[in-house]
Design a protein around this motif. Structure first.
Motif, PDB file in Angstrom:
ATOM      1  N   LEU A 234     -66.260 -48.273  47.112  1.00  0.00           N
ATOM      2  CA  LEU A 234     -66.200 -46.835  47.350  1.00  0.00           C
ATOM      3  C   LEU A 234     -67.353 -46.164  46.583  1.00  0.00           C
ATOM      4  O   LEU A 234     -67.837 -46.718  45.588  1.00  0.00           O
ATOM      5  N   PRO A 235     -67.753 -44.968  46.993  1.00  0.00           N
ATOM      6  CA  PRO A 235     -68.751 -44.235  46.203  1.00  0.00           C
ATOM      7  C   PRO A 235     -68.353 -44.103  44.725  1.00  0.00           C
ATOM      8  O   PRO A 235     -69.195 -44.292  43.833  1.00  0.00           O
ATOM      9  N   THR A 236     -67.076 -43.825  44.459  1.00  0.00           N
ATOM     10  CA  THR A 236     -66.642 -43.727  43.053  1.00  0.00           C
ATOM     11  C   THR A 236     -66.824 -45.063  42.326  1.00  0.00           C
ATOM     12  O   THR A 236     -67.172 -45.095  41.148  1.00  0.00           O
ATOM     13  N   ASP A 237     -66.574 -46.178  43.026  1.00  0.00           N
ATOM     14  CA  ASP A 237     -66.765 -47.498  42.407  1.00  0.00           C
ATOM     15  C   ASP A 237     -68.237 -47.698  42.041  1.00  0.00           C
ATOM     16  O   ASP A 237     -68.567 -48.197  40.961  1.00  0.00           O
ATOM     17  N   MET A 238     -69.130 -47.321  42.962  1.00  0.00           N
ATOM     18  CA  MET A 238     -70.564 -47.530  42.741  1.00  0.00           C
ATOM     19  C   MET A 238     -71.063 -46.753  41.527  1.00  0.00           C
ATOM     20  O   MET A 238     -72.008 -47.170  40.862  1.00  0.00           O
ATOM     21  N   SER A 239     -70.415 -45.626  41.236  1.00  0.00           N
ATOM     22  CA  SER A 239     -70.875 -44.817  40.100  1.00  0.00           C
ATOM     23  C   SER A 239     -70.744 -45.602  38.789  1.00  0.00           C
ATOM     24  O   SER A 239     -71.431 -45.307  37.813  1.00  0.00           O
ATOM     25  N   LEU A 240     -69.905 -46.619  38.768  1.00  0.00           N
ATOM     26  CA  LEU A 240     -69.728 -47.408  37.544  1.00  0.00           C
ATOM     27  C   LEU A 240     -70.974 -48.216  37.192  1.00  0.00           C
ATOM     28  O   LEU A 240     -71.149 -48.645  36.059  1.00  0.00           O
ATOM     29  N   THR A 241     -71.822 -48.464  38.190  1.00  0.00           N
ATOM     30  CA  THR A 241     -73.037 -49.240  37.906  1.00  0.00           C
ATOM     31  C   THR A 241     -74.212 -48.337  37.556  1.00  0.00           C
ATOM     32  O   THR A 241     -75.251 -48.814  37.145  1.00  0.00           O
ATOM     33  N   ARG A 242     -74.058 -47.039  37.748  1.00  0.00           N
ATOM     34  CA  ARG A 242     -75.200 -46.135  37.583  1.00  0.00           C
ATOM     35  C   ARG A 242     -75.138 -45.326  36.296  1.00  0.00           C
ATOM     36  O   ARG A 242     -76.131 -44.772  35.872  1.00  0.00           O
ATOM     37  N   ASP A 243     -73.987 -45.253  35.709  1.00  0.00           N
ATOM     38  CA  ASP A 243     -73.838 -44.547  34.438  1.00  0.00           C
ATOM     39  C   ASP A 243     -73.931 -45.586  33.320  1.00  0.00           C
ATOM     40  O   ASP A 243     -73.299 -46.630  33.384  1.00  0.00           O
ATOM     41  N   LYS A 244     -74.732 -45.291  32.318  1.00  0.00           N
ATOM     42  CA  LYS A 244     -75.017 -46.275  31.278  1.00  0.00           C
ATOM     43  C   LYS A 244     -73.743 -46.729  30.550  1.00  0.00           C
ATOM     44  O   LYS A 244     -73.519 -47.921  30.327  1.00  0.00           O
ATOM     45  N   GLU A 245     -72.931 -45.756  30.182  1.00  0.00           N
ATOM     46  CA  GLU A 245     -71.708 -46.074  29.432  1.00  0.00           C
ATOM     47  C   GLU A 245     -70.702 -46.837  30.303  1.00  0.00           C
ATOM     48  O   GLU A 245     -70.095 -47.813  29.864  1.00  0.00           O
ATOM     49  N   PHE A 246     -70.555 -46.426  31.558  1.00  0.00           N
ATOM     50  CA  PHE A 246     -69.655 -47.148  32.481  1.00  0.00           C
ATOM     51  C   PHE A 246     -70.142 -48.585  32.674  1.00  0.00           C
ATOM     52  O   PHE A 246     -69.371 -49.533  32.633  1.00  0.00           O
ATOM     53  N   LYS A 247     -71.464 -48.706  32.871  1.00  0.00           N
ATOM     54  CA  LYS A 247     -72.007 -50.038  33.157  1.00  0.00           C
ATOM     55  C   LYS A 247     -71.833 -50.982  31.969  1.00  0.00           C
ATOM     56  O   LYS A 247     -71.623 -52.184  32.141  1.00  0.00           O
ATOM     57  N   LYS A 248     -71.889 -50.419  30.783  1.00  0.00           N
ATOM     58  CA  LYS A 248     -71.657 -51.234  29.589  1.00  0.00           C
ATOM     59  C   LYS A 248     -70.288 -51.909  29.685  1.00  0.00           C
ATOM     60  O   LYS A 248     -70.145 -53.119  29.462  1.00  0.00           O
ATOM     61  N   TRP A 249     -69.268 -51.153  30.068  1.00  0.00           N
ATOM     62  CA  TRP A 249     -67.910 -51.711  30.160  1.00  0.00           C
ATOM     63  C   TRP A 249     -67.756 -52.633  31.362  1.00  0.00           C
ATOM     64  O   TRP A 249     -67.057 -53.645  31.295  1.00  0.00           O
ATOM     65  N   VAL A 250     -68.426 -52.304  32.464  1.00  0.00           N
ATOM     66  CA  VAL A 250     -68.395 -53.198  33.632  1.00  0.00           C
ATOM     67  C   VAL A 250     -68.918 -54.576  33.225  1.00  0.00           C
ATOM     68  O   VAL A 250     -68.334 -55.616  33.553  1.00  0.00           O
ATOM     69  N   THR A 251     -70.021 -54.573  32.461  1.00  0.00           N
ATOM     70  CA  THR A 251     -70.634 -55.837  32.039  1.00  0.00           C
ATOM     71  C   THR A 251     -69.705 -56.601  31.087  1.00  0.00           C
ATOM     72  O   THR A 251     -69.533 -57.820  31.213  1.00  0.00           O
ATOM     73  N   ILE A 252     -69.101 -55.876  30.167  1.00  0.00           N
ATOM     74  CA  ILE A 252     -68.173 -56.529  29.227  1.00  0.00           C
ATOM     75  C   ILE A 252     -67.020 -57.182  29.999  1.00  0.00           C
ATOM     76  O   ILE A 252     -66.676 -58.346  29.771  1.00  0.00           O
ATOM     77  N   TYR A 253     -66.445 -56.465  30.960  1.00  0.00           N
ATOM     78  CA  TYR A 253     -65.292 -57.016  31.694  1.00  0.00           C
ATOM     79  C   TYR A 253     -65.702 -58.122  32.668  1.00  0.00           C
ATOM     80  O   TYR A 253     -64.933 -59.048  32.920  1.00  0.00           O
ATOM     81  N   ALA A 254     -66.923 -58.033  33.213  1.00  0.00           N
ATOM     82  CA  ALA A 254     -67.399 -59.099  34.096  1.00  0.00           C
ATOM     83  C   ALA A 254     -67.552 -60.406  33.316  1.00  0.00           C
ATOM     84  O   ALA A 254     -67.343 -61.500  33.842  1.00  0.00           O
ATOM     85  N   ASN A 255     -67.901 -60.275  32.045  1.00  0.00           N
ATOM     86  CA  ASN A 255     -68.165 -61.464  31.222  1.00  0.00           C
ATOM     87  C   ASN A 255     -66.952 -61.952  30.450  1.00  0.00           C
ATOM     88  O   ASN A 255     -66.971 -63.035  29.885  1.00  0.00           O
ATOM     89  N   ASP A 256     -65.918 -61.149  30.387  1.00  0.00           N
ATOM     90  CA  ASP A 256     -64.783 -61.503  29.530  1.00  0.00           C
ATOM     91  C   ASP A 256     -63.474 -61.062  30.191  1.00  0.00           C
ATOM     92  O   ASP A 256     -62.981 -59.965  29.961  1.00  0.00           O
ATOM     93  N   GLU A 257     -62.916 -61.956  31.010  1.00  0.00           N
ATOM     94  CA  GLU A 257     -61.710 -61.594  31.762  1.00  0.00           C
ATOM     95  C   GLU A 257     -60.519 -61.355  30.836  1.00  0.00           C
ATOM     96  O   GLU A 257     -59.657 -60.524  31.112  1.00  0.00           O
ATOM     97  N   GLU A 258     -60.492 -62.091  29.734  1.00  0.00           N
ATOM     98  CA  GLU A 258     -59.385 -61.918  28.789  1.00  0.00           C
ATOM     99  C   GLU A 258     -59.363 -60.501  28.222  1.00  0.00           C
ATOM    100  O   GLU A 258     -58.313 -59.878  28.092  1.00  0.00           O
ATOM    101  N   LYS A 259     -60.543 -60.013  27.888  1.00  0.00           N
ATOM    102  CA  LYS A 259     -60.623 -58.650  27.359  1.00  0.00           C
ATOM    103  C   LYS A 259     -60.247 -57.639  28.439  1.00  0.00           C
ATOM    104  O   LYS A 259     -59.552 -56.661  28.168  1.00  0.00           O
ATOM    105  N   PHE A 260     -60.701 -57.904  29.668  1.00  0.00           N
ATOM    106  CA  PHE A 260     -60.294 -57.014  30.767  1.00  0.00           C
ATOM    107  C   PHE A 260     -58.765 -56.971  30.879  1.00  0.00           C
ATOM    108  O   PHE A 260     -58.170 -55.890  30.958  1.00  0.00           O
TER     109      PHE A 260
END
Ligand code: ZEM
Length: 281
Positions: A234-260
């Motif tokens: 969704l457009p709202t989902d895509m915004s997670l890759t474009r905002d620096k702070e959101f993307k930081k968390w996307v990357t953390i959760y992509a790399n660490d399922e346990e933390k997610f």
């Protein structure tokens, strides 16, 4: 007091029941219809619990899961809630059976918990004590997020109103690993992952790893993955890759399922409970 959901209350009695037969009955409903979507009602139950709760405003303590106000025409007809009748109807036999000890609002929220857990997600701390309203009154329409909004600040404001920070917002959005969009409900179409009945961190890995194009179709603007054209964002989902702070968390959760899992469990549990004890219905 009853509102605390203590063991002397009706809700406490339900918890005792629920630990046995009730839990199994609710879980069994999830795969009771092999022809429904990808053979599980889990995702739509997770969405019902979220939409019942996502109207909450922290500043004035209005909205939220307490009350089960979506039973009534006003809130059930909001376009954001299209399709959720399926989930409410599914839970009706449980309400019939355990209704003397279980409110709709508790049932809908525990349905979301069971949905996440049965589909392989984390254990969610759940608390009882929600009390149903008996009048068609609710907050104004427009509190649930509009998926067509692509600016990060919009999502940040909506989740901020609920009391969630950036990290919690990104963790909660990971629920889109589950289920799909239905053109006859939201207008959008398709699943976010190839395993829409498994709770995982795949929402984040796809966001980062796939190349996303705007889908060419007559429907509302959404994205599709270049490689298979079978996944969506969704457009709202895509915004997670474009905002620096959101993307930081996307990357953390992509790399660490346990933390997610841990962060999702905490945010979802608090979201489902936000309005319980603090407000008279
Ligand atoms: Zn969703 N969500 N959601 N979401 N959602 C859909 C489906 C599901 C947004 C949204 O507009 C949509 C959260 C946040 C946000 C689930 C859980 C959670 C659909 C498709 C849309 C359009 C509905 C359809 O057509 O059936 C937006 C804009 C969000 C925030 C910005 C959060 C938070 C969730 C839970 C924690 C789930 C499980 C589904 C899949 C439902 C199904 O029937 O398969």
């Amino acid at each position: 007091p009853q509102r605390e959901g203590s063991s002397s209350s009706g809700a406490g009695k339900f918890l005792a029941l629920f630990a046995g037969a009730g839990a199994a009955e609710l879980a069994n409903l999830l795969d009771s219809n092999p022809d429904y979507d990808d053979s599980s009602y889990g995702p739509v139950l997770v969405r019902l619990a979220w939409h019942a709760s996502g109207t909450y405003a922290k500043t004035d303590n209005t909205g939220g899961s307490n009350g089960a106000t979506m039973r009534f025409p006003t809130e059930s007809k909001w376009s954001a809630n299209a399709g959720l009748q399926v989930a409410r109807d599914l839970l009706e036999p449980i309400k019939k059976k355990y209704g003397d000890v279980l409110s709709y609002s508790d049932l809908w929220s525990i349905g979301g918990v069971v949905g996440v857990q049965e589909l392989g997600g984390p254990t969610i701390k759940w608390r009882s004590g929600r009390i149903d309203t008996h009048k068609d009154r609710t907050v104004e329409d427009g509190r649930l997020p509009d998926a067509s909004r692509e600016d990060a600040q919009y999502s940040r404001d909506v989740f901020g109103r609920m009391g969630f920070n950036d990290q919690e917002l990104v963790a909660l959005l990971g629920a889109h690993a589950l289920g799909r969009c239905h053109s006859d409900r939201s207008g959008f179409e398709g699943p976010w992952t190839h395993s829409s009945t498994t709770f995982s961190n795949a929402f984040y890995t796809h966001l980062l790893d796939e190349k996303w194009d705007v889908k060419k179709w007559k429907g509302p603007k959404q994205y599709e993955d270049k490689a298979t054209k079978s996944l969506m964002m969704l457009p709202t989902d895509m915004s997670l890759t474009r905002d620096k702070e959101f993307k930081k968390w996307v990357t953390i959760y992509a790399n660490d399922e346990e933390k997610f899992f841990a962060d999702f469990a905490a945010a979802y549990a608090s979201g489902l409970a936000q309005s319980i004890t603090t407000r008279a219905v």
